[in-house]
Motif scaffolding. Sequence first.
Motif, PDB file in Angstrom:
ATOM      1  N   TYR A   1       0.825  -1.225   0.000  1.00  0.00           N
ATOM      2  CA  TYR A   1       0.000   0.000   0.000  1.00  0.00           C
ATOM      3  C   TYR A   1       0.854   1.267   0.000  1.00  0.00           C
ATOM      4  O   TYR A   1       0.464   2.277  -0.577  1.00  0.00           O
ATOM      5  CB  TYR A   1      -0.956  -0.028   1.185  1.00  0.00           C
ATOM      6  CG  TYR A   1      -1.820  -1.262   1.143  1.00  0.00           C
ATOM      7  CD1 TYR A   1      -2.808  -1.395   0.169  1.00  0.00           C
ATOM      8  CD2 TYR A   1      -1.614  -2.327   2.020  1.00  0.00           C
ATOM      9  CE1 TYR A   1      -3.584  -2.546   0.096  1.00  0.00           C
ATOM     10  CE2 TYR A   1      -2.382  -3.478   1.953  1.00  0.00           C
ATOM     11  CZ  TYR A   1      -3.359  -3.575   0.979  1.00  0.00           C
ATOM     12  OH  TYR A   1      -4.114  -4.717   0.895  1.00  0.00           O
ATOM     13  N   LEU A   2       1.998   1.226   0.713  1.00  0.00           N
ATOM     14  CA  LEU A   2       2.997   2.293   0.604  1.00  0.00           C
ATOM     15  C   LEU A   2       4.357   1.593   0.498  1.00  0.00           C
ATOM     16  O   LEU A   2       4.688   0.747   1.342  1.00  0.00           O
ATOM     17  CB  LEU A   2       2.966   3.224   1.816  1.00  0.00           C
ATOM     18  CG  LEU A   2       1.809   4.228   1.881  1.00  0.00           C
ATOM     19  CD1 LEU A   2       1.856   5.011   3.197  1.00  0.00           C
ATOM     20  CD2 LEU A   2       1.814   5.195   0.701  1.00  0.00           C
TER      21      LEU A   2
ATOM     22  N   SER B   1       8.491   5.092  -1.603  1.00  0.00           N
ATOM     23  CA  SER B   1       7.653   6.206  -1.168  1.00  0.00           C
ATOM     24  C   SER B   1       8.156   6.770   0.168  1.00  0.00           C
ATOM     25  O   SER B   1       8.275   7.986   0.343  1.00  0.00           O
ATOM     26  CB  SER B   1       6.207   5.707  -1.039  1.00  0.00           C
ATOM     27  OG  SER B   1       5.379   6.707  -0.519  1.00  0.00           O
TER      28      SER B   1
ATOM     29  N   HIS C   1       9.184  10.485   1.133  1.00  0.00           N
ATOM     30  CA  HIS C   1       8.266  11.218   2.010  1.00  0.00           C
ATOM     31  C   HIS C   1       8.882  11.430   3.401  1.00  0.00           C
ATOM     32  O   HIS C   1       8.871  12.540   3.935  1.00  0.00           O
ATOM     33  CB  HIS C   1       6.939  10.454   2.102  1.00  0.00           C
ATOM     34  CG  HIS C   1       5.813  11.280   2.624  1.00  0.00           C
ATOM     35  ND1 HIS C   1       4.545  10.782   2.800  1.00  0.00           N
ATOM     36  CD2 HIS C   1       5.759  12.577   3.030  1.00  0.00           C
ATOM     37  CE1 HIS C   1       3.771  11.737   3.284  1.00  0.00           C
ATOM     38  NE2 HIS C   1       4.477  12.837   3.431  1.00  0.00           N
TER      39      HIS C   1
ATOM     40  N   CYS D   1      -4.393  12.171   7.935  1.00  0.00           N
ATOM     41  CA  CYS D   1      -3.822  11.606   6.706  1.00  0.00           C
ATOM     42  C   CYS D   1      -3.356  12.727   5.777  1.00  0.00           C
ATOM     43  O   CYS D   1      -4.098  13.668   5.498  1.00  0.00           O
ATOM     44  CB  CYS D   1      -4.851  10.717   6.004  1.00  0.00           C
ATOM     45  SG  CYS D   1      -4.183   9.874   4.554  1.00  0.00           S
TER      46      CYS D   1
ATOM     47  N   TYR E   1       1.351  10.510  -2.020  1.00  0.00           N
ATOM     48  CA  TYR E   1       0.818   9.360  -2.764  1.00  0.00           C
ATOM     49  C   TYR E   1       1.301   9.267  -4.204  1.00  0.00           C
ATOM     50  O   TYR E   1       1.027   8.272  -4.884  1.00  0.00           O
ATOM     51  CB  TYR E   1      -0.719   9.380  -2.732  1.00  0.00           C
ATOM     52  CG  TYR E   1      -1.362  10.665  -3.226  1.00  0.00           C
ATOM     53  CD1 TYR E   1      -1.727  11.667  -2.326  1.00  0.00           C
ATOM     54  CD2 TYR E   1      -1.608  10.877  -4.578  1.00  0.00           C
ATOM     55  CE1 TYR E   1      -2.316  12.837  -2.757  1.00  0.00           C
ATOM     56  CE2 TYR E   1      -2.198  12.046  -5.019  1.00  0.00           C
ATOM     57  CZ  TYR E   1      -2.546  13.032  -4.110  1.00  0.00           C
ATOM     58  OH  TYR E   1      -3.132  14.195  -4.543  1.00  0.00           O
ATOM     59  N   TYR E   2       2.037  10.259  -4.696  1.00  0.00           N
ATOM     60  CA  TYR E   2       2.306  10.280  -6.149  1.00  0.00           C
ATOM     61  C   TYR E   2       3.197   9.113  -6.591  1.00  0.00           C
ATOM     62  O   TYR E   2       3.011   8.568  -7.679  1.00  0.00           O
ATOM     63  CB  TYR E   2       2.904  11.623  -6.580  1.00  0.00           C
ATOM     64  CG  TYR E   2       2.489  11.962  -7.992  1.00  0.00           C
ATOM     65  CD1 TYR E   2       1.272  12.588  -8.231  1.00  0.00           C
ATOM     66  CD2 TYR E   2       3.272  11.592  -9.078  1.00  0.00           C
ATOM     67  CE1 TYR E   2       0.845  12.854  -9.526  1.00  0.00           C
ATOM     68  CE2 TYR E   2       2.861  11.859 -10.377  1.00  0.00           C
ATOM     69  CZ  TYR E   2       1.648  12.488 -10.584  1.00  0.00           C
ATOM     70  OH  TYR E   2       1.222  12.737 -11.863  1.00  0.00           O
TER      71      TYR E   2
ATOM     72  N   ASP F   1       3.353   6.004  -5.375  1.00  0.00           N
ATOM     73  CA  ASP F   1       2.636   4.722  -5.387  1.00  0.00           C
ATOM     74  C   ASP F   1       1.298   4.766  -6.108  1.00  0.00           C
ATOM     75  O   ASP F   1       0.817   3.737  -6.578  1.00  0.00           O
ATOM     76  CB  ASP F   1       2.406   4.240  -3.951  1.00  0.00           C
ATOM     77  CG  ASP F   1       3.707   3.881  -3.261  1.00  0.00           C
ATOM     78  OD1 ASP F   1       4.610   3.353  -3.944  1.00  0.00           O
ATOM     79  OD2 ASP F   1       3.831   4.132  -2.044  1.00  0.00           O
ATOM     80  N   TYR F   2       0.655   5.936  -6.180  1.00  0.00           N
ATOM     81  CA  TYR F   2      -0.702   6.015  -6.729  1.00  0.00           C
ATOM     82  C   TYR F   2      -0.829   7.027  -7.860  1.00  0.00           C
ATOM     83  O   TYR F   2      -1.921   7.248  -8.353  1.00  0.00           O
ATOM     84  CB  TYR F   2      -1.695   6.379  -5.611  1.00  0.00           C
ATOM     85  CG  TYR F   2      -1.775   5.342  -4.520  1.00  0.00           C
ATOM     86  CD1 TYR F   2      -2.710   4.312  -4.575  1.00  0.00           C
ATOM     87  CD2 TYR F   2      -0.893   5.371  -3.436  1.00  0.00           C
ATOM     88  CE1 TYR F   2      -2.782   3.344  -3.576  1.00  0.00           C
ATOM     89  CE2 TYR F   2      -0.935   4.410  -2.434  1.00  0.00           C
ATOM     90  CZ  TYR F   2      -1.887   3.406  -2.515  1.00  0.00           C
ATOM     91  OH  TYR F   2      -1.939   2.445  -1.534  1.00  0.00           O
TER      92      TYR F   2
ATOM     93  N   ARG G   1      -5.507  10.015  -5.617  1.00  0.00           N
ATOM     94  CA  ARG G   1      -5.655  10.338  -4.197  1.00  0.00           C
ATOM     95  C   ARG G   1      -6.733   9.469  -3.542  1.00  0.00           C
ATOM     96  O   ARG G   1      -6.586   9.040  -2.393  1.00  0.00           O
ATOM     97  CB  ARG G   1      -5.991  11.822  -4.019  1.00  0.00           C
ATOM     98  CG  ARG G   1      -6.045  12.235  -2.555  1.00  0.00           C
ATOM     99  CD  ARG G   1      -6.583  13.649  -2.337  1.00  0.00           C
ATOM    100  NE  ARG G   1      -5.640  14.691  -2.698  1.00  0.00           N
ATOM    101  CZ  ARG G   1      -5.851  15.983  -2.451  1.00  0.00           C
ATOM    102  NH1 ARG G   1      -6.982  16.370  -1.853  1.00  0.00           N
ATOM    103  NH2 ARG G   1      -4.965  16.894  -2.809  1.00  0.00           N
TER     104      ARG G   1
ATOM    105  N   PHE H   1      -5.418   6.017  -2.706  1.00  0.00           N
ATOM    106  CA  PHE H   1      -4.526   6.120  -1.545  1.00  0.00           C
ATOM    107  C   PHE H   1      -5.330   6.228  -0.251  1.00  0.00           C
ATOM    108  O   PHE H   1      -5.066   5.527   0.733  1.00  0.00           O
ATOM    109  CB  PHE H   1      -3.600   7.328  -1.719  1.00  0.00           C
ATOM    110  CG  PHE H   1      -2.936   7.809  -0.459  1.00  0.00           C
ATOM    111  CD1 PHE H   1      -2.047   6.992   0.231  1.00  0.00           C
ATOM    112  CD2 PHE H   1      -3.197   9.080   0.037  1.00  0.00           C
ATOM    113  CE1 PHE H   1      -1.434   7.434   1.402  1.00  0.00           C
ATOM    114  CE2 PHE H   1      -2.592   9.528   1.193  1.00  0.00           C
ATOM    115  CZ  PHE H   1      -1.709   8.705   1.882  1.00  0.00           C
TER     116      PHE H   1
ATOM    117  N   TYR I   1      -5.492   3.685   2.872  1.00  0.00           N
ATOM    118  CA  TYR I   1      -5.164   4.185   4.221  1.00  0.00           C
ATOM    119  C   TYR I   1      -6.227   3.749   5.235  1.00  0.00           C
ATOM    120  O   TYR I   1      -5.900   3.178   6.276  1.00  0.00           O
ATOM    121  CB  TYR I   1      -5.046   5.713   4.170  1.00  0.00           C
ATOM    122  CG  TYR I   1      -4.839   6.366   5.508  1.00  0.00           C
ATOM    123  CD1 TYR I   1      -3.576   6.448   6.084  1.00  0.00           C
ATOM    124  CD2 TYR I   1      -5.917   6.903   6.209  1.00  0.00           C
ATOM    125  CE1 TYR I   1      -3.392   7.038   7.321  1.00  0.00           C
ATOM    126  CE2 TYR I   1      -5.745   7.497   7.449  1.00  0.00           C
ATOM    127  CZ  TYR I   1      -4.485   7.559   8.001  1.00  0.00           C
ATOM    128  OH  TYR I   1      -4.305   8.140   9.234  1.00  0.00           O
TER     129      TYR I   1
END
Length: 204
Positions: free
Chosen positions: A18-19, A23, A27, A161, A168-169, A171-172, A176, A179, A183
């Motif tokens: 998921y992340l 990422s 981040h 969040c 999120y850019y 991974d997704y 948004r 993501f 989450y």
Amino acid sequence: MTHLLPDLPYAADALQPYLTAESFAYHHGKHHAAYVTKLNALLAGHDWASLPLEQLVIEAHAAPQGRAIYNNAAQHWNHWQFWHGMRPPSDDTAVPPALDHLLRKSFGSVATFKEQFVLAGLNQFGSGWVWLTEKDGALAIRTTGNADNPLIRDERALIGCDVWEHAYYIDYRNGRGAFLEAYVDHLLNWDEAARRLTETVIPH
Ligand code: FE2
């Protein structure tokens, strides 16, 4: 005091798929680190240099000359609570009873809360955050722009969040909504959210 980039409370690859570790490398390792570095530079020799982080956020927000310090201090606090508000994906997604009760009272069901939280995050125009807050026993979903957070409204942040694109850019891409759904369904640390009903967000 020198503000420090906190370690992640899990391995950088522990929230995959998921992340991803990539990422987190950006981040946590670049974006959050930059806020901390900038904050320490701005505070060098400053009257506010010894303030604990939450107090610094509130005082800098209230001061017209405190904007740059506020932005970096608030983003430091925001990201700290964001990392600790997630945990590795698990089959155990039970919400602790006290928080479950409040969510049902405020939103009807946990599922409805999740839908409204995702929608609020999607509707936050531009960079910002989506929160579940508590004040005087009442829960609310809030969105804030840029670095703003519930501290400056004297509300307790149970969940927060990040909906800046940098969250999120990798991974997704521009997804948004996907993501936010990952989450709430797979990453949210409900035990930490429940802990925050009675304790401060950041351990000292
Ligand atoms: Fe972020």
